[in-house]
Write a protein that holds these residues in place. Structure first.
Motif, mmCIF file in Angstrom:
data_model
loop_
_atom_site.group_PDB
_atom_site.id
_atom_site.type_symbol
_atom_site.label_atom_id
_atom_site.label_comp_id
_atom_site.label_asym_id
_atom_site.label_seq_id
_atom_site.Cartn_x
_atom_site.Cartn_y
_atom_site.Cartn_z
ATOM 1 N N ALA A 169 0.823 -1.207 0.000
ATOM 2 C CA ALA A 169 0.000 0.000 0.000
ATOM 3 C C ALA A 169 0.861 1.263 0.000
ATOM 4 N N LEU A 170 1.939 1.250 0.782
ATOM 5 C CA LEU A 170 2.848 2.392 0.819
ATOM 6 C C LEU A 170 3.549 2.567 -0.520
ATOM 7 N N GLY A 171 3.899 1.449 -1.172
ATOM 8 C CA GLY A 171 4.519 1.523 -2.492
ATOM 9 C C GLY A 171 3.597 2.161 -3.512
ATOM 10 N N ALA A 172 2.335 1.767 -3.495
ATOM 11 C CA ALA A 172 1.364 2.344 -4.426
ATOM 12 C C ALA A 172 1.165 3.833 -4.145
ATOM 13 N N LYS A 173 1.080 4.173 -2.869
ATOM 14 C CA LYS A 173 0.927 5.582 -2.483
ATOM 15 C C LYS A 173 2.128 6.404 -2.941
ATOM 16 N N SER A 174 3.322 5.853 -2.774
ATOM 17 C CA SER A 174 4.552 6.560 -3.166
ATOM 18 C C SER A 174 4.610 6.770 -4.672
ATOM 19 N N ALA A 175 4.217 5.748 -5.429
ATOM 20 C CA ALA A 175 4.223 5.862 -6.886
ATOM 21 C C ALA A 175 3.218 6.912 -7.358
ATOM 22 N N MET A 176 2.035 6.919 -6.756
ATOM 23 C CA MET A 176 1.021 7.904 -7.142
ATOM 24 C C MET A 176 1.470 9.315 -6.780
ATOM 25 N N HIS A 177 2.145 9.444 -5.655
ATOM 26 C CA HIS A 177 2.647 10.757 -5.245
ATOM 27 C C HIS A 177 3.687 11.266 -6.240
ATOM 28 N N TYR A 178 4.577 10.375 -6.672
ATOM 29 C CA TYR A 178 5.591 10.775 -7.654
ATOM 30 C C TYR A 178 4.938 11.208 -8.966
ATOM 31 N N VAL A 179 4.013 10.407 -9.456
ATOM 32 C CA VAL A 179 3.348 10.719 -10.730
ATOM 33 C C VAL A 179 2.634 12.058 -10.641
ATOM 34 N N SER A 180 1.964 12.302 -9.527
ATOM 35 C CA SER A 180 1.158 13.519 -9.374
ATOM 36 C C SER A 180 1.985 14.776 -9.147
ATOM 37 N N HIS A 181 3.104 14.633 -8.436
ATOM 38 C CA HIS A 181 3.817 15.828 -7.984
ATOM 39 C C HIS A 181 5.165 16.085 -8.647
ATOM 40 N N TYR A 182 5.832 15.042 -9.137
ATOM 41 C CA TYR A 182 7.210 15.236 -9.573
ATOM 42 C C TYR A 182 7.524 14.774 -10.998
ATOM 43 N N MET A 183 6.730 13.876 -11.549
ATOM 44 C CA MET A 183 7.075 13.294 -12.840
ATOM 45 C C MET A 183 7.272 14.359 -13.928
ATOM 46 N N ALA A 184 6.352 15.298 -14.002
ATOM 47 C CA ALA A 184 6.386 16.286 -15.085
ATOM 48 C C ALA A 184 7.635 17.152 -15.045
ATOM 49 N N GLU A 185 8.156 17.414 -13.853
ATOM 50 C CA GLU A 185 9.371 18.235 -13.756
ATOM 51 C C GLU A 185 10.633 17.384 -13.778
ATOM 52 N N ASP A 186 10.475 16.085 -13.562
ATOM 53 C CA ASP A 186 11.611 15.175 -13.464
ATOM 54 C C ASP A 186 11.982 14.560 -14.815
ATOM 55 N N VAL A 187 10.973 14.284 -15.625
ATOM 56 C CA VAL A 187 11.178 13.642 -16.929
ATOM 57 C C VAL A 187 10.860 14.656 -18.022
ATOM 58 N N SER A 188 11.701 14.722 -19.026
ATOM 59 C CA SER A 188 11.500 15.716 -20.086
ATOM 60 C C SER A 188 10.192 15.466 -20.836
#
Length: 253
Positions: free
Chosen positions: A129-148
């Motif tokens: 559950a924590l893994g899924a939460k962490s992945a969703m947090h990354y996608v929502s908050h950081y992916m767009a600025e992290d990946v070109s």
């Protein structure tokens, strides 16, 4: 808590290595184990190389030599669930070795590990559950600025799905849609196929060590599976890996 982190390909953990404050490097069994601080947590990082034996060797060393308390295995996988696309993220709640078949032995069913009596390795539900939460947090908050944006567009990634389900491992790079169909018929809730996760799960199970396996979908495990595979890992999956691991270990007690 000491966290062990494994990636089967060097590119999969390259950014994690760069992010780590390395205090010591030990070479054991032709593998370099980096000890130090990763995002503020004590960790050991290793590039295991590909396949079940390589992964089992690396995780055994993490447990027996370094005495890790938790194992994280991360990297890419071929999608088995047709609803998954490149860039989607799978958190394993069950792992199975799809190339294990000792069913000709009395009392042994397909996928069961002989003498162990286990065919499915179940991950800890709290960690999943924590893994899924962490992945969703990354996608929502950081992916767009992290990946070109160029990389996201190239691989047609918009908002990746994060799913929890079964991961199948075997010593084959599968690029055969008929093989994928066969496995999805035999293995309930199969999300993706890779080459290491269930071996890591077995070793951790036998040692009583917690683990989590998460995978970024790099292909559909079909006849086009090898197209742009290294480029996807370099430009996209390695960033996903670092971002999800960073979020996950920040919330581990």
């Amino acid at each position: 808590m000491l966290i062990g982190i494994i990636g089967a390909m060097e590119q999969e953990i390259k950014l994690l290595t760069k992010s780590m404050e390395i205090t010591e490097t030990k070479t054991i069994g032709m593998r370099d184990y980096y000890t130090g601080k990763l995002f503020g947590k004590d960790a050991v990082l290793v590039f295991s190389k590909c396949g079940k034996v390589a992964a089992a060797s690396a995780v055994t060393c993490l447990i027996e030599v370094f005495k890790v308390d938790l194992v994280i295995f991360t990297g890419v996988a071929g999608g088995a669930d047709r609803a998954l696309n490149i860039g989607d993220i799978v958190i394993a709640d069950r792992l199975v070795q799809h190339d294990m078949d000792a069913s000709m032995l009395p009392g042994c069913k397909k996928f069961e590990i002989p003498l162990l009596g286990v065919d499915i390795f179940k991950a800890d539900s709290r960690l999943t559950a924590l893994g899924a939460k962490s992945a969703m947090h990354y996608v929502s908050h950081y992916m767009a600025e992290d990946v070109s944006q160029e990389a996201l567009t190239e691989f047609r990634i918009t908002t990746p799905k994060v799913v929890v389900g079964t991961v199948a491992s075997g010593d084959q790079f599968i690029a055969d849609s008929s093989k994928v169909r066969s496995l999805t018929e035999e293995i309930p809730d199969l999300k993706c196929i890779e080459m290491e996760g269930a071996a890591v799960a077995q070793v951790c199970y036998e040692h009583g060590i917690d683990y989590i396996v998460f995978r970024v979908i790099s292909d559909k495990a079909d006849e086009h599976a090898s197209i742009n595979f290294p480029l996807f890992i370099e430009k996209t999956a390695s960033h996903f890996t670092r971002g999800i691991v960073r979020q996950f270990i920040s919330e581990i007690d």
